[in-house]
Design an enzyme around this catalytic site. Sequence first.
Site, short mmCIF file in Angstrom:
data_model
loop_
_atom_site.label_atom_id
_atom_site.label_comp_id
_atom_site.label_asym_id
_atom_site.label_seq_id
_atom_site.Cartn_x
_atom_site.Cartn_y
_atom_site.Cartn_z
N GLU A 80 8.67 -3.18 -27.65
CA GLU A 80 7.70 -2.47 -28.50
C GLU A 80 6.69 -3.44 -29.10
O GLU A 80 7.04 -4.51 -29.58
CB GLU A 80 8.43 -1.73 -29.63
CG GLU A 80 9.39 -0.65 -29.15
CD GLU A 80 8.67 0.52 -28.47
OE1 GLU A 80 7.44 0.64 -28.61
OE2 GLU A 80 9.37 1.30 -27.79
N CYS A 142 14.40 3.86 -34.86
CA CYS A 142 14.09 2.60 -34.17
C CYS A 142 12.87 1.96 -34.79
O CYS A 142 12.85 0.76 -35.07
CB CYS A 142 13.88 2.85 -32.67
SG CYS A 142 15.44 3.28 -31.88
N HIS A 166 13.26 -0.94 -26.57
CA HIS A 166 13.91 0.32 -26.19
C HIS A 166 14.46 0.21 -24.77
O HIS A 166 13.82 -0.40 -23.90
CB HIS A 166 12.90 1.48 -26.23
CG HIS A 166 12.87 2.21 -27.53
ND1 HIS A 166 11.76 2.27 -28.34
CD2 HIS A 166 13.84 2.95 -28.17
CE1 HIS A 166 12.03 3.00 -29.41
NE2 HIS A 166 13.29 3.43 -29.33
N1 PCA Z 1 17.12 5.42 -30.59
C1 PCA Z 1 16.46 6.17 -31.63
C2 PCA Z 1 17.27 5.89 -32.87
C3 PCA Z 1 18.56 5.31 -32.39
C4 PCA Z 1 18.33 4.95 -31.00
O1 PCA Z 1 19.11 4.31 -30.27
C5 PCA Z 1 14.97 5.89 -31.75
O2 PCA Z 1 14.35 5.63 -30.71
O3 PCA Z 1 14.41 5.96 -32.84
#
Ligand code: PCA
Length: 210
Positions: A80, A142, A166
């Site tokens: 990100e 996240c 992610h």
């Molecule tokens: N993904 C979520 C919150 C926890 C996770 O593993 C997110 O992308 O915000």
Amino acid sequence: MSTCLVTGFEPFLGLEINPTEMVCKEIDGIYVGDMYVHTKVLPVDFQKGPEALLEAVDELQPDVILALGLAAGRTAITPERIAINVCDGEPDNEGVIKRDDPIVLGGPAAYFSTLPNRAFVEALHAKSYPANISNTAGTYLCNAVMYTALHEANRKARPVQAGFVHIPASHELVIQSGKKMSSWSQQDLTAAVRCLLEVIGEEHQSDKLS
Ligand code: PCA
């Protein structure tokens, strides 16, 4: 020696598996070069998630924070670029819903990741893992953890690198949830995260040599 804190998340939104939790279990306590890797699984809770991250940072005083989260439906590993000072969207695991709320009252609008995102993508591609930089970590947990990590790193007197990556769903998650979405083997997900750690470890090694 340097220390890297890697965080993952518990399952959320009715799913029974979060592949980031498995990754954390698999890499906890390893060394990548002379970089020690410590992991922490965070609750999907707007209050306790960021708090648990800050506790781990306080305890460990890491040089690097690599936070991981599941982005179900994405096809690639996605570092990100930016975290924004907003909480919004789905309820957390305690049923709390945030609407247009700041993460840090009066905090900066956003922070850029300070992890080597471009090098991550190149190293993953070199190993044939699909990867691309994402320009939004969303407005859920996240993003909240990424923002909190960067806000905290920014307050430290010594340099602390921080950012968020992610990862896609695992095959097990697709089987368990019955959802039609792209998935990777857990083994590949963990290997891809190890690849990120190698990039970070090498960077810290070359920092020391220069
Ligand atoms: N993904 C979520 C919150 C926890 C996770 O593993 C997110 O992308 O915000």
